[in-house]
Design a protein around this motif. Structure first.
Motif, PDB file in Angstrom:
ATOM      1  N   GLY A  23      -1.363  30.103 -17.830  1.00  0.00           N
ATOM      2  CA  GLY A  23      -1.133  31.333 -17.080  1.00  0.00           C
ATOM      3  C   GLY A  23      -0.727  32.453 -18.008  1.00  0.00           C
ATOM      4  O   GLY A  23      -0.172  32.214 -19.091  1.00  0.00           O
ATOM      5  N   SER A  24      -1.016  33.701 -17.592  1.00  0.00           N
ATOM      6  CA  SER A  24      -0.620  34.855 -18.394  1.00  0.00           C
ATOM      7  C   SER A  24       0.013  35.914 -17.500  1.00  0.00           C
ATOM      8  O   SER A  24      -0.381  36.100 -16.344  1.00  0.00           O
ATOM      9  N   LEU A  25       1.024  36.586 -18.024  1.00  0.00           N
ATOM     10  CA  LEU A  25       1.694  37.676 -17.330  1.00  0.00           C
ATOM     11  C   LEU A  25       0.951  38.969 -17.630  1.00  0.00           C
ATOM     12  O   LEU A  25       0.822  39.352 -18.799  1.00  0.00           O
ATOM     13  N   VAL A  26       0.459  39.632 -16.586  1.00  0.00           N
ATOM     14  CA  VAL A  26      -0.412  40.784 -16.821  1.00  0.00           C
ATOM     15  C   VAL A  26       0.171  42.107 -16.355  1.00  0.00           C
ATOM     16  O   VAL A  26      -0.306  43.176 -16.756  1.00  0.00           O
ATOM     17  N   HIS A  27       1.215  42.078 -15.503  1.00  0.00           N
ATOM     18  CA  HIS A  27       1.748  43.337 -14.979  1.00  0.00           C
ATOM     19  C   HIS A  27       3.175  43.107 -14.489  1.00  0.00           C
ATOM     20  O   HIS A  27       3.464  42.100 -13.846  1.00  0.00           O
ATOM     21  N   ALA A  28       4.062  44.047 -14.792  1.00  0.00           N
ATOM     22  CA  ALA A  28       5.445  44.016 -14.310  1.00  0.00           C
ATOM     23  C   ALA A  28       5.697  45.253 -13.454  1.00  0.00           C
ATOM     24  O   ALA A  28       5.381  46.371 -13.869  1.00  0.00           O
ATOM     25  N   ILE A  29       6.264  45.048 -12.265  1.00  0.00           N
ATOM     26  CA  ILE A  29       6.497  46.135 -11.318  1.00  0.00           C
ATOM     27  C   ILE A  29       7.979  46.198 -10.974  1.00  0.00           C
ATOM     28  O   ILE A  29       8.610  45.172 -10.698  1.00  0.00           O
ATOM     29  N   MET A  73      -9.435  27.760 -16.985  1.00  0.00           N
ATOM     30  CA  MET A  73      -9.315  29.202 -16.769  1.00  0.00           C
ATOM     31  C   MET A  73      -7.844  29.582 -16.653  1.00  0.00           C
ATOM     32  O   MET A  73      -7.074  28.921 -15.950  1.00  0.00           O
ATOM     33  N   THR A  74      -7.445  30.620 -17.336  1.00  0.00           N
ATOM     34  CA  THR A  74      -6.062  31.079 -17.328  1.00  0.00           C
ATOM     35  C   THR A  74      -5.794  31.922 -16.086  1.00  0.00           C
ATOM     36  O   THR A  74      -6.522  32.882 -15.816  1.00  0.00           O
ATOM     37  N   SER A  75      -4.760  31.569 -15.333  1.00  0.00           N
ATOM     38  CA  SER A  75      -4.416  32.344 -14.135  1.00  0.00           C
ATOM     39  C   SER A  75      -3.618  33.582 -14.531  1.00  0.00           C
ATOM     40  O   SER A  75      -2.851  33.572 -15.496  1.00  0.00           O
ATOM     41  N   LYS A  76      -3.800  34.658 -13.753  1.00  0.00           N
ATOM     42  CA  LYS A  76      -3.127  35.938 -14.011  1.00  0.00           C
ATOM     43  C   LYS A  76      -1.962  36.107 -13.037  1.00  0.00           C
ATOM     44  O   LYS A  76      -2.127  35.950 -11.829  1.00  0.00           O
ATOM     45  N   HIS A  77      -0.805  36.475 -13.591  1.00  0.00           N
ATOM     46  CA  HIS A  77       0.421  36.580 -12.801  1.00  0.00           C
ATOM     47  C   HIS A  77       1.020  37.971 -12.925  1.00  0.00           C
ATOM     48  O   HIS A  77       1.070  38.539 -14.025  1.00  0.00           O
ATOM     49  N   ILE A  78       1.495  38.508 -11.796  1.00  0.00           N
ATOM     50  CA  ILE A  78       2.273  39.738 -11.826  1.00  0.00           C
ATOM     51  C   ILE A  78       3.683  39.430 -11.346  1.00  0.00           C
ATOM     52  O   ILE A  78       3.899  38.507 -10.556  1.00  0.00           O
ATOM     53  N   VAL A  79       4.653  40.196 -11.844  1.00  0.00           N
ATOM     54  CA  VAL A  79       6.052  40.011 -11.475  1.00  0.00           C
ATOM     55  C   VAL A  79       6.526  41.276 -10.781  1.00  0.00           C
ATOM     56  O   VAL A  79       6.427  42.376 -11.337  1.00  0.00           O
TER      57      VAL A  79
END
Length: 357
Positions: free
Chosen positions: A28-34, A1-7
């Motif tokens: 892992g995948s990058l899903v949101h940048a803040i 399962m691919t983990s979801k990451h936010i920065v």
């Protein structure tokens, strides 16, 4: 399962985090940048192929990511990390993690209250050589550690400190002790184990800052080893070095911002040539970058284990930072455990004030 990451925070160091996640090849995948600057967040998202960006952290947390990377200036770390933890989202927190031991204990309490984990970025612990040699030191293969040196000798021109938050106690928490040398002497602690007491000096030698630009420390470890630590941002020939002399060998690493196997050397004591067979460097040129710690984090997440490096692990290093400042500013020996609630250096690293203030 691919983990979801936010920065969270899309400045310079955030790109190292993004690259580290991307390097895991689909795990892992990058899903949101803040970011407080929406244009910067959009630019970051475009560069790293992230679908969502903006200024609303609550919106990103509502998507239930598996890990939040907090990459903002250190003065903002506590509220942002607590917001993530209260949403049930674990955090990978950039260094320095906090501005004081009081803030560190606040995060420990928040993590225990919410049940969400916090790991602190100390990526040099995760290079192949350090992990292998550290294990050999721990099992006594090189004999008892006797003496060590740890130098972070870097150069930052006056223009570097023109950035508004640099060189200020209330925003950065300290100078090179807190923000530059911390990675190198954290690695020293990872190799030698807990420290027990420190005597230190600090000075503002050449830079117009509130914080120090040089510190030096004499440190005794629980295993009896003694070490010197030097942290500088006024050294034209830049280098980062650790040397550990044990009963059987000298162990050395010299690099700048990250090491590979080739940067380590083992010199046997006379008659101890067999130690050269304990560890053999590879031809791998990969440096001790964020991607190795992120890989270890993902492995821990997949196994349901605690994330490395824990707040408790990082607190040992942060307590050394506070104790270096306390010794330097008071002229006293500081022992591990001395600084707690009510101590001048518990709530802020400069305590009652730097001598040059």
């Amino acid at each position: 399962m691919t983990s979801k990451h936010i920065v969270i925070g899309t400045g310079a160091i955030a790109h190292a985090h993004a690259a580290a996640v991307i390097a895991q090849e689909g795990r892992g995948s990058l899903v949101h940048a803040i970011d407080v600057d929406v244009a910067r967040a959009e630019e970051f998202a475009a560069k790293h192929d992230i679908d969502r960006w903006g200024t609303d952290l609550a919106e990103a947390l509502a998507e239930r990511p598996d890990l939040a990377h907090v990459c903002t200036p250190p003065g903002t770390h506590v509220p942002l990390t607590v917001q993530c933890l209260e949403a049930g989202v674990p955090v990978l927190l950039e260094k320095p993690p906090v501005l004081s031991l009081a803030e560190m204990d606040e995060l420990v309490a928040a993590s225990e209250r919410t049940g969400a984990d916090v790991a602190v970025v100390f990526q040099h612990r995760f290079g192949r050589a350090a992990r292998s040699i550290g294990a050999l030191l721990a099992e006594g293969a090189y004999g008892r550690p006797l003496v060590a040196t740890c130098d972070t000798l870097w150069f930052r021109a006056p223009a570097y400190f023109e950035v508004p938050w640099r060189g200020k106690w209330e925003v950065e928490g300290g100078g090179p002790t807190m923000g530059h040398g911390i990675h190198q002497f954290d690695l020293l602690l990872a190799l030698l184990g807990p420290w027990s007491e420190v005597t230190a000096m600090a000075g503002r030698q050449a830079r117009d800052t509130q914080t120090e630009d040089v510190s030096t420390a004499l440190v005794r470890f629980e295993n009896g080893a003694m070490a010197t630590i030097v942290n500088s941002v006024v050294s034209p020939r830049e280098t980062s070095t650790i040397r550990i002399d044990t009963e059987r060998a000298t162990i050395e690493v010299e690099h700048l911002y990250g090491y590979a196997d080739r940067d380590w050397t083992i010199t046997p004591a006379p008659g101890e040539e067999a130690v050269l067979d304990l560890w053999t460097p590879t031809e791998d040129t990969a440096l001790s970058e964020h991607r190795f710690q992120v890989a270890a984090l993902m492995e821990a997440m997949e196994r349901g284990e605690k994330l490395p490096v824990s707040l408790q692990d990082a607190r040992v290093t942060m307590e050394l930072v506070a104790s270096i400042y306390a010794s330097a500013f008071t002229g006293q020996v500081v022992r591990r455990g001395d600084i707690g609630p009510g101590h001048d250096f518990y709530d802020k690293m400069n305590g009652s004030g730097a001598p040059w203030a």
